[in-house]
Design a protein around this motif. Structure first.
Motif, PDB file in Angstrom:
ATOM      1  N   CYS A   4      55.645 -33.136  35.560  1.00 55.13           N
ATOM      2  CA  CYS A   4      55.009 -33.785  34.752  1.00 55.13           C
ATOM      3  C   CYS A   4      55.077 -32.884  33.333  1.00 55.13           C
ATOM      4  CB  CYS A   4      53.396 -32.973  35.116  1.00 55.13           C
ATOM      5  SG  CYS A   4      52.988 -31.427  35.007  1.00 55.13           S
ATOM      6  N   TYR A   5      56.110 -31.977  33.353  1.00 52.48           N
ATOM      7  CA  TYR A   5      56.313 -31.140  31.573  1.00 52.48           C
ATOM      8  C   TYR A   5      57.727 -31.128  31.678  1.00 52.48           C
ATOM      9  CZ  TYR A   5      54.777 -29.138  27.352  1.00 52.48           C
ATOM     10  OH  TYR A   5      54.323 -28.820  26.357  1.00 52.48           O
ATOM     11  N   PRO A   6      58.588 -31.418  30.794  1.00 51.26           N
ATOM     12  CA  PRO A   6      59.821 -31.317  30.756  1.00 51.26           C
ATOM     13  C   PRO A   6      60.303 -29.803  30.796  1.00 51.26           C
ATOM     14  CG  PRO A   6      59.240 -33.009  29.195  1.00 51.26           C
ATOM     15  CD  PRO A   6      57.846 -32.328  29.753  1.00 51.26           C
ATOM     16  N   LEU A   7      61.485 -29.565  31.384  1.00 47.40           N
ATOM     17  CA  LEU A   7      61.758 -28.215  31.450  1.00 47.40           C
ATOM     18  C   LEU A   7      62.137 -27.768  30.167  1.00 47.40           C
ATOM     19  CD1 LEU A   7      62.626 -25.778  33.331  1.00 47.40           C
ATOM     20  CD2 LEU A   7      64.922 -26.683  33.464  1.00 47.40           C
ATOM     21  N   LEU A  10      58.873 -26.608  28.419  1.00 39.79           N
ATOM     22  CA  LEU A  10      58.217 -25.720  29.192  1.00 39.79           C
ATOM     23  C   LEU A  10      58.835 -24.561  28.789  1.00 39.79           C
ATOM     24  CD1 LEU A  10      56.102 -24.818  31.464  1.00 39.79           C
ATOM     25  CD2 LEU A  10      58.056 -25.362  33.120  1.00 39.79           C
ATOM     26  N   PHE A  11      60.137 -24.265  28.587  1.00 39.87           N
ATOM     27  CA  PHE A  11      60.648 -22.874  28.200  1.00 39.87           C
ATOM     28  C   PHE A  11      60.284 -22.874  26.691  1.00 39.87           C
ATOM     29  CE2 PHE A  11      64.369 -21.044  25.597  1.00 39.87           C
ATOM     30  CZ  PHE A  11      64.592 -19.834  26.393  1.00 39.87           C
ATOM     31  N   VAL A  12      60.154 -23.810  25.835  1.00 37.63           N
ATOM     32  CA  VAL A  12      59.706 -23.452  24.592  1.00 37.63           C
ATOM     33  C   VAL A  12      58.257 -22.851  24.402  1.00 37.63           C
ATOM     34  CG1 VAL A  12      58.823 -24.387  22.321  1.00 37.63           C
ATOM     35  CG2 VAL A  12      60.980 -24.901  23.388  1.00 37.63           C
ATOM     36  N   PHE A  18      54.590 -16.047  25.164  1.00 40.71           N
ATOM     37  CA  PHE A  18      54.932 -14.488  25.393  1.00 40.71           C
ATOM     38  C   PHE A  18      55.063 -13.832  23.941  1.00 40.71           C
ATOM     39  CE2 PHE A  18      58.408 -11.118  24.913  1.00 40.71           C
ATOM     40  CZ  PHE A  18      57.954 -10.352  25.880  1.00 40.71           C
ATOM     41  N   LEU A  19      55.505 -14.425  22.768  1.00 36.96           N
ATOM     42  CA  LEU A  19      55.499 -13.942  21.480  1.00 36.96           C
ATOM     43  C   LEU A  19      53.810 -13.746  21.214  1.00 36.96           C
ATOM     44  CD1 LEU A  19      58.144 -15.747  19.771  1.00 36.96           C
ATOM     45  CD2 LEU A  19      58.289 -13.287  20.493  1.00 36.96           C
ATOM     46  N   ASP A  20      53.060 -14.606  21.295  1.00 38.67           N
ATOM     47  CA  ASP A  20      51.792 -14.479  21.039  1.00 38.67           C
ATOM     48  C   ASP A  20      50.968 -13.460  21.922  1.00 38.67           C
ATOM     49  OD1 ASP A  20      52.022 -16.626  19.269  1.00 38.67           O
ATOM     50  OD2 ASP A  20      51.452 -18.252  20.726  1.00 38.67           O
ATOM     51  N   VAL A  21      51.109 -13.585  23.069  1.00 40.56           N
ATOM     52  CA  VAL A  21      50.479 -12.409  23.954  1.00 40.56           C
ATOM     53  C   VAL A  21      51.220 -10.886  23.413  1.00 40.56           C
ATOM     54  CG1 VAL A  21      50.408 -11.242  26.161  1.00 40.56           C
ATOM     55  CG2 VAL A  21      50.287 -13.817  26.194  1.00 40.56           C
ATOM     56  N   LEU A  22      52.252 -10.958  23.189  1.00 37.06           N
ATOM     57  CA  LEU A  22      52.992  -9.523  22.677  1.00 37.06           C
ATOM     58  C   LEU A  22      52.347  -8.904  21.427  1.00 37.06           C
ATOM     59  CD1 LEU A  22      54.767  -7.029  22.974  1.00 37.06           C
ATOM     60  CD2 LEU A  22      56.577  -8.766  21.914  1.00 37.06           C
ATOM     61  N   LEU A  23      52.436 -10.026  20.422  1.00 37.25           N
ATOM     62  CA  LEU A  23      51.617  -9.629  18.821  1.00 37.25           C
ATOM     63  C   LEU A  23      50.126  -9.411  19.232  1.00 37.25           C
ATOM     64  CD1 LEU A  23      53.504 -12.246  16.800  1.00 37.25           C
ATOM     65  CD2 LEU A  23      53.847  -9.746  16.993  1.00 37.25           C
ATOM     66  N   PRO A 279      62.788 -29.141  20.433  1.00 40.19           N
ATOM     67  CA  PRO A 279      62.420 -28.003  20.731  1.00 40.19           C
ATOM     68  C   PRO A 279      62.893 -26.580  19.813  1.00 40.19           C
ATOM     69  CG  PRO A 279      63.341 -29.279  22.612  1.00 40.19           C
ATOM     70  CD  PRO A 279      63.399 -30.019  21.457  1.00 40.19           C
ATOM     71  N   ILE A 280      64.221 -26.778  19.198  1.00 37.15           N
ATOM     72  CA  ILE A 280      64.509 -26.055  18.363  1.00 37.15           C
ATOM     73  C   ILE A 280      63.608 -25.905  17.064  1.00 37.15           C
ATOM     74  CG2 ILE A 280      66.252 -25.444  16.610  1.00 37.15           C
ATOM     75  CD1 ILE A 280      68.424 -25.975  18.487  1.00 37.15           C
ATOM     76  N   LEU A 281      63.218 -27.047  16.570  1.00 36.62           N
ATOM     77  CA  LEU A 281      62.234 -27.240  15.373  1.00 36.62           C
ATOM     78  C   LEU A 281      60.928 -26.643  15.684  1.00 36.62           C
ATOM     79  CD1 LEU A 281      63.235 -30.855  14.017  1.00 36.62           C
ATOM     80  CD2 LEU A 281      63.621 -28.450  12.888  1.00 36.62           C
ATOM     81  N   LEU A 282      60.587 -26.775  17.064  1.00 33.02           N
ATOM     82  CA  LEU A 282      59.358 -26.228  17.387  1.00 33.02           C
ATOM     83  C   LEU A 282      59.334 -24.869  17.393  1.00 33.02           C
ATOM     84  CD1 LEU A 282      56.630 -27.573  18.390  1.00 33.02           C
ATOM     85  CD2 LEU A 282      57.294 -27.124  20.939  1.00 33.02           C
ATOM     86  N   ILE A 283      60.235 -24.201  17.880  1.00 40.79           N
ATOM     87  CA  ILE A 283      60.416 -22.653  17.852  1.00 40.79           C
ATOM     88  C   ILE A 283      60.797 -22.203  16.480  1.00 40.79           C
ATOM     89  CG2 ILE A 283      61.899 -20.835  18.608  1.00 40.79           C
ATOM     90  CD1 ILE A 283      62.374 -22.198  21.216  1.00 40.79           C
ATOM     91  N   LEU A 284      61.309 -23.149  15.702  1.00 38.10           N
ATOM     92  CA  LEU A 284      61.407 -22.423  14.164  1.00 38.10           C
ATOM     93  C   LEU A 284      60.197 -22.366  13.398  1.00 38.10           C
ATOM     94  CD1 LEU A 284      64.776 -23.864  13.327  1.00 38.10           C
ATOM     95  CD2 LEU A 284      64.311 -21.639  13.611  1.00 38.10           C
ATOM     96  N   HIS A 285      59.319 -23.561  13.716  1.00 39.25           N
ATOM     97  CA  HIS A 285      58.153 -23.917  13.067  1.00 39.25           C
ATOM     98  C   HIS A 285      57.289 -22.711  13.209  1.00 39.25           C
ATOM     99  CE1 HIS A 285      54.815 -25.560  11.014  1.00 39.25           C
ATOM    100  NE2 HIS A 285      54.194 -25.743  12.375  1.00 39.25           N
ATOM    101  N   TYR A 286      56.926 -22.300  14.396  1.00 37.12           N
ATOM    102  CA  TYR A 286      55.812 -21.238  15.006  1.00 37.12           C
ATOM    103  C   TYR A 286      56.387 -20.027  15.053  1.00 37.12           C
ATOM    104  CZ  TYR A 286      52.819 -25.227  16.407  1.00 37.12           C
ATOM    105  OH  TYR A 286      51.982 -26.077  16.359  1.00 37.12           O
TER     106      TYR A 286
END
Length: 350
Positions: A4-7, A10-12, A18-23, A279-286
Motif C-alpha cells: 500500500c506504500y512504495p518502498l 517508506l524509506f524517506v 527518525f530525525l524528528d524523534v531524535l531532535l 523522494p530526494i526533493l522531499l528529504i531536502l525540503h524537510y
C-alpha cells in the motif's frame, strides 16, 4: 505495508521520522536538564526555544506517521483538511521558534535605542518570558509556582509582535482549512489550489525570515568584532554559523516549496510516484527546512545556565562589553543581565 506504500517513500518517511524523534528527544532532554539546573527561574528564552523545537518535531513526527497510516487505511479526509492541518501546524511552530530567536537578535542590535524605554530595557536585559528575580528562602511550593505559572510574565514589544504574527498564521490556517472543508467533494482541485496558496505564503515568510537572519547576523557580527574578549569571539562564531545556516537552509527549502509540489505531500498518490527525484526533493525540503536549522540551534544552545543560589539574597547585575575609542570614552555594544553574584554575564546570540 510495501503493497500500500512504495518502498522508496517508506524509506524517506522512516528517515524523516527518525530525525524528528531524535531532535525532539534532544530538545526535551535538554529542557529537563536546564530546569533541574535552575529550578527557581521561570520560563526563560532558552527553555521556551527548547520547548518549541521539541513540540515542532513532535508535530512533524505525527505528520509523517499519519502519512503512511492514512494511505494504507485510506482515510478520506487525509488529502483535504486532516493532511493540511497536520502539515501546517509544525511549520507554524517552526516560524514561531525562529522568529522568537530573531526578535532576541533584534533586541541586541537595537539595544541602545531600547534603553530609552524602561520596560524594554528591563526585558532586553533579562529572559524573554521571565522578569521576576530570584528570591532568598524560596520553598518548594514557591519554586513550583514560579516554574509552572505564567503570571507576571513580561513580554517585550518585539516578542509581542512575534506572538501576533503567529496568531495571525494560526487564524489564517483555520480559515484556509474551513475553505477546504467547504469545497470538499465539489471539486477535487479546489483543496489543492487553496493549500498551494497557503504553502506559498509560508514559503515566502520563511524566505524573508532567512534574509532577516542574514541582516541581523551581520549587524551582530559587526558589533562583536569590536569587543576584545575570548567570549566575544565565541559568540561571534555562533552568530556567523547560525546566520549562514539560516540563510542557506531557509532559502533552499523555500525555493523547493515555491517551485515544486513537495509540501503538498499529503495530496500525492504514492503509487503514481516513480524514480528518485520526488523522494530526494522531499528529504531536502524537510531536512534543510527544519532538521538542519534545529540541529544547529540545539548545538549552539547546549550550554547550561549557571545554577542559582537559594540561600542568600541575589541581586541582578548588568555587565557590559565595551571598547574604548581614541578619546577614551566607552562605547556599549552588548549588555546582558545576570542573577548570580559570581557569574560573568555574556551577550549570547541565543
Amino acid at each position: 505495508m510495501v503493497k500500500c506504500y512504495p518502498l522508496n517513500l517508506l524509506f524517506v518517511n522512516t528517515v524523516l521520522l527518525f530525525l524528528d524523534v531524535l531532535l525532539a528527544f534532544i530538545a526535551f532532554f535538554q529542557l529537563c536538564r536546564i530546569h533541574l539546573r535552575n529550578q527557581q527561574v521561570g520560563w526563560t528564552r532558552q527553555k521556551v526555544l527548547h520547548l518549541m523545537i521539541g513540540t515542532c518535531n513532535c508535530g512533524y513526527f505525527i505528520y509523517f506517521l499519519c502519512m503512511v497510516v492514512a494511505t494504507c487505511k485510506r482515510w478520506l479526509c487525509w488529502s483535504n483538511v486532516c493532511g493540511f492541518v497536520l502539515m501546517a501546524l509544525p511549520k507554524i511552530l517552526f516560524l514561531a521558534a525562529f522568529l522568537l530567536l530573531l526578535s532576541f537578535w533584534a533586541d541586541l542590535c537595537h539595544q541602545a535605542n531600547d534603553e530609552e524605554d524602561g520596560d524594554e530595557e528591563h526585558n532586553s536585559r533579562q529572559s524573554l518570558l521571565e522578569s521576576s528575580k530570584n528570591k532568598a528562602g524560596l520553598t518548594n511550593i514557591d519554586i513550583r509556582r514560579k516554574c509552572c505559572s505564567f503570571q507576571g510574565i513580561h513580554v517585550g514589544s518585539r516578542q509581542k509582535f512575534v506572538i501576533v504574527v503567529i496568531m495571525l498564521n494560526v487564524f489564517l490556517m483555520i480559515a484556509f482549512a474551513a475553505i477546504i472543508r467547504i469545497g470538499e467533494g465539489k471539486n477535487s482541485s479546489h483543496s489543492l489550489v487553496v493549500a498551494r496558496v497557503y504553502i506559498d505564503f509560508l514559503a515566502t515568510s520563511v524566505l524573508l525570515m532567512g534574509g532577516a537572519f542574514g541582516c541581523y547576523g551581520f549587524l551582530l557580527f559587526s558589533n562583536l568584532r569590536r569587543v576584545r574578549s575570548e567570549k566575544a569571539s565565541s559568540e561571534m562564531r555562533k552568530v556567523v554559523g547560525l546566520a549562514v545556516v539560516s540563510v542557506l537552509c531557509f532559502t533552499s527549502s523555500s525555493l523547493i516549496a515555491l517551485l515544486t509540489d513537495v509540501p503538498l505531500f499529503h495530496h500525492w498518490n504514492p503509487k503514481e510516484i516513480n524514480g528518485i527525484e520526488a523522494p530526494i526533493l522531499l528529504i531536502l525540503h524537510y531536512v534543510l527546512g527544519s532538521s538542519v536549522p534545529f540541529a544547529f540551534g540545539l548545538w549552539f544552545m547546549r550550554e547550561l545556565p549557571a545554577p542559582s543560589t537559594s540561600n542568600r539574597q541575589v541581586l541582578p547585575r548588568a555587565t557590559t562589553f565595551i571598547t574604548y575609542g581614541p578619546a577614551g570614552r566607552p562605547h556599549q555594544y552588548c549588555v546582558t543581565a545576570t542573577s548570580s553574584e559570581n557569574q560573568v554575564s555574556r551577550a549570547s546570540p541565543i
